[in-house]
Write a protein that holds these residues in place. Structure first.
Motif, mmCIF file in Angstrom:
data_model
loop_
_atom_site.group_PDB
_atom_site.id
_atom_site.type_symbol
_atom_site.label_atom_id
_atom_site.label_comp_id
_atom_site.label_asym_id
_atom_site.label_seq_id
_atom_site.Cartn_x
_atom_site.Cartn_y
_atom_site.Cartn_z
ATOM 1 N N LEU A 1 -33.081 25.785 12.555
ATOM 2 C CA LEU A 1 -33.828 25.222 13.661
ATOM 3 C C LEU A 1 -33.523 23.944 13.799
ATOM 4 O O LEU A 1 -34.434 23.094 14.450
ATOM 5 N N TYR A 2 -32.734 23.152 13.306
ATOM 6 C CA TYR A 2 -32.378 21.667 13.413
ATOM 7 C C TYR A 2 -31.566 21.811 14.809
ATOM 8 O O TYR A 2 -30.767 22.638 15.293
ATOM 9 N N GLU A 3 -31.652 20.654 15.265
ATOM 10 C CA GLU A 3 -30.856 19.987 16.492
ATOM 11 C C GLU A 3 -29.879 19.016 16.215
ATOM 12 O O GLU A 3 -30.139 18.107 15.380
ATOM 13 N N VAL A 4 -28.911 19.003 16.884
ATOM 14 C CA VAL A 4 -27.899 17.715 16.605
ATOM 15 C C VAL A 4 -28.427 16.651 17.302
ATOM 16 O O VAL A 4 -28.963 16.780 18.417
ATOM 17 N N TYR A 5 -28.369 15.561 16.722
ATOM 18 C CA TYR A 5 -29.191 14.359 17.385
ATOM 19 C C TYR A 5 -28.237 13.220 16.812
ATOM 20 O O TYR A 5 -27.325 12.932 16.151
ATOM 21 N N THR A 6 -28.263 12.248 17.946
ATOM 22 C CA THR A 6 -27.498 10.767 17.979
ATOM 23 C C THR A 6 -28.585 9.626 17.721
ATOM 24 O O THR A 6 -29.646 9.713 18.495
ATOM 25 N N ILE A 7 -28.203 9.180 16.644
ATOM 26 C CA ILE A 7 -28.891 7.792 16.309
ATOM 27 C C ILE A 7 -27.941 6.848 17.255
ATOM 28 O O ILE A 7 -26.761 6.439 16.923
ATOM 29 N N GLU A 8 -28.818 6.087 18.130
ATOM 30 C CA GLU A 8 -27.798 5.266 19.050
ATOM 31 C C GLU A 8 -27.802 3.669 18.567
ATOM 32 O O GLU A 8 -28.594 3.230 17.671
ATOM 33 N N PRO A 9 -26.845 3.133 18.639
ATOM 34 C CA PRO A 9 -26.604 1.790 18.363
ATOM 35 C C PRO A 9 -27.836 0.976 18.870
ATOM 36 O O PRO A 9 -28.465 1.244 19.963
ATOM 37 N N GLY A 10 -28.228 0.188 18.047
ATOM 38 C CA GLY A 10 -29.396 -0.760 18.174
ATOM 39 C C GLY A 10 -30.715 -0.263 17.490
ATOM 40 O O GLY A 10 -31.718 -0.897 17.724
ATOM 41 N N ALA A 11 -30.723 1.081 17.256
ATOM 42 C CA ALA A 11 -31.857 1.730 16.604
ATOM 43 C C ALA A 11 -32.463 0.606 15.486
ATOM 44 O O ALA A 11 -33.670 0.607 15.154
ATOM 45 N N TYR A 12 -31.136 0.532 14.713
ATOM 46 C CA TYR A 12 -31.252 -0.279 13.690
ATOM 47 C C TYR A 12 -30.229 -1.604 13.694
ATOM 48 O O TYR A 12 -29.375 -1.268 14.418
ATOM 49 N N GLU A 13 -30.556 -2.827 13.224
ATOM 50 C CA GLU A 13 -29.528 -3.942 13.650
ATOM 51 C C GLU A 13 -28.273 -3.526 13.141
ATOM 52 O O GLU A 13 -27.178 -4.026 13.737
ATOM 53 N N PHE A 14 -28.007 -2.873 12.131
ATOM 54 C CA PHE A 14 -26.618 -2.576 11.279
ATOM 55 C C PHE A 14 -26.016 -1.358 12.125
ATOM 56 O O PHE A 14 -24.923 -1.017 11.760
ATOM 57 N N VAL A 15 -26.589 -0.880 12.991
ATOM 58 C CA VAL A 15 -26.009 0.492 13.490
ATOM 59 C C VAL A 15 -25.357 -0.122 14.860
ATOM 60 O O VAL A 15 -26.192 -0.326 15.901
ATOM 61 N N THR A 16 -24.100 -0.059 14.856
ATOM 62 C CA THR A 16 -23.352 -0.529 15.825
ATOM 63 C C THR A 16 -22.727 0.646 16.843
ATOM 64 O O THR A 16 -22.063 0.150 17.807
ATOM 65 N N GLU A 17 -22.521 1.784 16.399
ATOM 66 C CA GLU A 17 -21.943 2.753 17.199
ATOM 67 C C GLU A 17 -22.793 4.064 16.888
ATOM 68 O O GLU A 17 -23.466 4.244 15.845
ATOM 69 N N PRO A 18 -22.654 5.034 17.819
ATOM 70 C CA PRO A 18 -23.398 6.347 17.489
ATOM 71 C C PRO A 18 -23.043 6.916 16.354
ATOM 72 O O PRO A 18 -22.067 6.983 15.950
ATOM 73 N N LEU A 19 -24.256 7.425 15.790
ATOM 74 C CA LEU A 19 -24.244 8.281 14.678
ATOM 75 C C LEU A 19 -24.617 9.805 14.754
ATOM 76 O O LEU A 19 -25.861 9.860 15.291
ATOM 77 N N THR A 20 -23.990 10.594 14.178
ATOM 78 C CA THR A 20 -24.322 12.139 14.542
ATOM 79 C C THR A 20 -25.190 12.391 13.410
ATOM 80 O O THR A 20 -24.675 12.266 12.230
#
Length: 337
Positions: free
Chosen positions: A248-267
């Motif tokens: 029942l899970y969905e693929v999701y992207t944590i977008e750059p800028g969601a946290y200061e240390f996230v600089t590229e999309p994370l799956t």
């Protein structure tokens, strides 16, 4: 009003053991719904002093539940709402089944497992649980310290991993992710910790990674990154889709800028954070008012997730969870059903 949380152990047995699940399988329990319908209380069974189970104090459930408790109490005549921290999804649902609590926030996959008698609720069914609303998506975070050098979930084999608190829905997601990378029980050392405690253990070098399902962004992770270099591990897109296709899970992207240390999309993977209520203790009238207030006063919520609480997302992840009759009436009136 905030309540002091009773110890999870004070239930006498784990919700996953002889406590809630034994009751769920007892024909003399509080259930009574047939054909997948939720059990409904008689007029004399409904209560107006409501307890709202949330989650650990470092996550989103706890402050969100606190703000909604005030909104409901201030805007719905004749009720009081006390909120409490908890182990989150499984505990909240279990306490609703035991008729100790009346409202709770839970992962949508955990709510589905409860009503179908699968996963954490295997061999038992919770039949007094009613869907109020999906609130916002929450994503699996695979948190490590950059200095450890991990670049893939596969690197966590043989490591010490926090997999979620006792009574949370995180463990099922953790298991699915680790298994997809060939990491089975026995291939790592599990730590059952709430999010805050797991981040403290990670900061102090006592574990190697923490997997947690939480609304994005969460302030506690930002706090950790203020003192340590943090890396969030990304899933391979094909692996994420494979897990999603069988769950029942969905693929999701944590977008750059969601946290200061996230600089590229994370799956990663996501589920819905869902508001659920007892059908045996919360009347259809009160549930209707709670559903309406959830959307009408969403702009008063101070958390970033407030912008995601909309009619468009309200039914996401519902699956097999039956509507609370009051919520169903609301959605019919809004033209959503």
């Amino acid at each position: 009003m905030r309540m002091r949380r009773r110890s999870f152990a004070a239930l006498g047995a784990s919700i996953l053991g002889a406590g809630v699940l034994a009751a769920c399988g007892d024909d003399g329990g509080s259930g009574g719904g047939e054909g997948g319908a939720p059990a409904e209380g008689g007029e004399g069974d409904f209560v107006t002093d409501l307890t709202f189970g949330t989650g650990g104090t470092a996550g989103v459930y706890y402050p969100l539940g606190g703000e909604y408790a005030s909104i409901y109490q201030d805007n719905i005549e004749g009720i009081t709402v006390n909120y409490t921290d908890s182990g989150a999804s499984v505990e909240n649902i279990g306490m609703i089944f035991q008729q100790e609590w009346q409202l709770g926030i839970a992962q949508s996959d955990t709510a589905n497992a409860a009503v179908t008698g699968s996963a954490d609720f295997e061999g038992a069914q919770v039949d007094n649980l009613g869907w109020i609303a999906a609130l916002y998506p929450e994503a699996a975070h695979m948190v490590t310290l950059t200095e450890a050098g991990f670049t893939s979930v596969a690197d966590l084999k043989g490591k010490r991993i926090a997999v979620g608190d006792v009574g949370s829905g995180t463990r099922a997601v953790s298991d699915a992710i680790l298994a997809a990378y060939g990491i089975a029980d026995g291939d790592y050392e599990p730590f059952e910790q709430d999010f805050s405690s797991s981040l403290d253990l990670l900061r102090d070098g006592n574990i190697d990674a923490s997997i947690f399902v939480v609304g994005t962004p969460t302030g506690s992770l930002g706090d950790l990154s203020a003192t340590n270099d943090v890396t969030l591990l990304s899933l391979d897109e094909d692996t994420a889709q494979e897990i999603a296709d069988g769950s029942l899970y969905e693929v999701y992207t944590i977008e750059p800028g969601a946290y200061e240390f996230v600089t590229e999309p994370l799956t990663t993977l996501s589920v819905a954070a869902a508001l659920v209520a007892s059908t045996t203790q919360v009347s259809p009238e009160v549930a209707y008012e709670i559903t309406a207030a959830t959307f009408e006063f969403a702009d008063q919520i101070t958390l970033p997730q407030s912008e995601l609480i909309t009619h468009d997302y309200a039914l996401f992840g519902q699956g097999d969870v039956p509507f609370h009759p009051g919520a169903e009436k609301y959605y019919q009136e809004q033209g959503l059903l």
